[in-house]
Design an enzyme around this catalytic site. Structure first.
Site, short mmCIF file in Angstrom:
data_model
loop_
_atom_site.label_atom_id
_atom_site.label_comp_id
_atom_site.label_asym_id
_atom_site.label_seq_id
_atom_site.Cartn_x
_atom_site.Cartn_y
_atom_site.Cartn_z
N LYS A 58 77.58 30.28 -34.53
CA LYS A 58 76.50 29.65 -35.31
C LYS A 58 75.09 30.10 -34.89
CE LYS A 58 79.51 25.61 -35.48
NZ LYS A 58 79.71 24.22 -35.16
N ASP B 109 84.40 17.34 -33.03
CA ASP B 109 84.16 16.37 -34.10
C ASP B 109 85.44 15.82 -34.72
OD1 ASP B 109 84.78 18.79 -35.24
OD2 ASP B 109 83.08 18.85 -36.61
#
Length: 497
Positions: free
Chosen positions: A195, A230
């Site tokens: 990312k 997550d």
């Protein structure tokens, strides 16, 4: 009749004939164009077919790969990562807990006051912080100091509605959405950045250790008691409110799944068996592969041109990052081979990932008689104007083919998890309820995708579908991390002894 009149009549007749021929040619060309466009769509529909028999094969392959991934490291294309989360929240947790959710160019800091079964999350607050680009490629100290400073500022604004139990340090759940190898509930080494981050010196370091040192440098007295991703956070958030939650699935930009496994069913686990007898497993199911996945030439070309060719094939067929791109690639072929948008291919249509899944969803859900939303999206995003209603209908059909394939494959993946847990069938007299916690923008906002996934799962399960429930579990990466800090609090053993 004079010569002039005769000539004029002949010229007029020739002009009429020429015009008629031109109309015929246009019709033939238009008809040929539509035949070609329809053939491309028919071929795609055929290759994207997901009959129930094929979905059952995909589910069987998922269950098989789960077994293999639990047996040994590297034994499967599913990593089946041991999360070290052996105590999921029960709803009894009380006190003040913090969470840090670092998943990209922004991070969030949260605090929650838990009130036990009476109040659950009594109060919560959060703040979002942007990471300056230079810190994403700078030093480990600079990045973690920036995060710790923001966390300290947030702690300093703690109001009177939040109560820290006397004699306790503040505790933090840390959601770190980058590849780490965990060695305990509160430690894990980074093995690569993604990312847009690139800080070489942090690779191979314990990210909890780096954050802890930074908190000490800025004078923040806080312990990291849980390092999670997550999906595990979504599982925790689901279980907190509902003890029947057995698995969690994220369907958003990316996709993943986690579930609760019996500790004894994990051959590669060599430590002491946890007291709970359970362990949350992070499947990393985006990398699932099966010979029964209905892949097309568009999927294969997209994969070859991706940053990770040969990897994340399941994710590339079902997640929000890729659905719009598949639609763009098919439209590109229709523009090239069927001149769907005129004699030249619109330049914007050639740009990879310009058509995002939210745009696709908006077109797919267009219920206006003239498909005005489709027309607007084509004009605004791809600079394609003056499309016919027939063209717009073909685009809606294309969105439907790609979305429904993804939704049905998602359902097959969930069936695979239920098979592994032995919860895909109903035994006479048993009333075992299994809840799947789901989160992610694709599931939450793309209703045709969501409805197709849920109806397909019912179709696959038959009578057993009466015992399976899909529940939306929001913000696992935030609240879930705080809840895991609570269920793994350093003070629990003191209270229990």
């Amino acid at each position: 009749m004079g010569k002039v009149a005769v000539c004029t009549a002949v010229v007029c007749a020739v002009a009429v004939c020429a015009a008629a021929v031109l109309v015929v040619h246009r019709r033939e060309r238009s008809s040929g164009r539509w035949d070609k466009a329809a053939a491309i769509l028919r071929e795609l529909k055929d290759k994207c077919r997901t009959p129930i028999g094929k979905l059952r094969q995909v589910a069987d392959d998922m269950a098989f790969e789960m077994h293999a991934g639990l047996a040994s490291e590297g034994g499967s294309n599913l990593k089946m990562i041991i999360s070290y989360v052996d105590n999921l929240p029960t709803g009894d947790e009380k006190g003040l807990f913090y969470a840090l959710d670092l998943g990209g160019t922004n991070f969030r800091v949260l605090r929650v006051q838990l009130g036990g079964k009476d109040k659950y999350v009594a109060k919560q607050e959060f703040e979002e912080v942007s990471i300056p680009p230079h810190l994403m490629v700078g030093t480990s100290v600079a990045l973690f100091d920036f995060i710790a400073e923001a966390l300290k500022k947030f702690v300093d604004t703690e109001g009177e509605d939040f109560h820290l139990s006397p004699g306790r340090r503040r505790e933090l759940g840390f959601t770190f959405s980058f590849p780490v190898k965990q060695s305990s509930i509160a430690s894990g080494t980074l093995f690569k950045w993604t990312k847009g981050f690139s800080i070489d010196e942090a690779v191979g370091q314990d990210v909890v250790g780096e954050l802890t040192k930074a908190m000490e440098r800025v004078g923040l007295d806080m312990s990291v008691t849980a390092l999670v991703n997550d999906t595990i956070g979504t599982l925790a958030g689901g279980r907190y409110y509902n003890p029947d939650v057995v698995a969690a699935v994220i369907l958003g930009t990316g996709t993943n799944a986690a579930y609760v496994e019996r500790a004894q069913a994990i051959p590669k686990w060599h430590g002491l068996l946890p007291k709970s007898g359970e362990m949350a497993i992070n499947m990393e199911w985006g990398n699932f592969r099966s010979p029964h996945l209905p892949l097309t030439e568009y999927d294969q070309a997209m994969d070859v041109e991706s940053l990770n060719p040969g990897e994340q094939l399941f994710e590339k067929t079902i997640s929000g990052m890729y659905l719009g791109e598949i639609v763009r690639r098919v439209l590109c072929r229709m523009a090239e081979e069927a001149t769907l948008f005129g004699d030249t291919v619109p330049p914007k249509l050639k740009i990879p990932f310009i058509l995002r899944t939210p745009h696709m969803s908006a077109m797919h859900h267009d219920t206006s008689s003239d498909l005005r939303v489709v027309e607007t999206k084509l004009k605004d995003i791809l600079e394609i104007s003056n499309t016919s209603l027939k063209t717009r209908k073909a685009i809606v059909e294309l969105c439907d083919i790609v979305a429904i394939r993804g939704a049905r494959l998602s359902a097959a993946g969930i069936l695979g998890i239920l098979k592994k847990l032995g919860r895909d069938t109903v035994t006479e007299g048993e009333n075992m309820r299994s809840v799947i916690a789901l989160d992610g923008g694709l599931f939450e906002h793309y209703m045709k995708f969501r409805n197709s996934m849920e109806s397909t799962l019912k179709e696959l399960l038959g009578k057993a579908s009466e015992t399976i429930v899909i529940e939306h579990s929001n913000d696992g990466s935030g609240i879930g991390a705080a809840l895991l800090a609570a269920s793994h609090s350093l003070y629990l053993e003191v209270e229990e002894s």
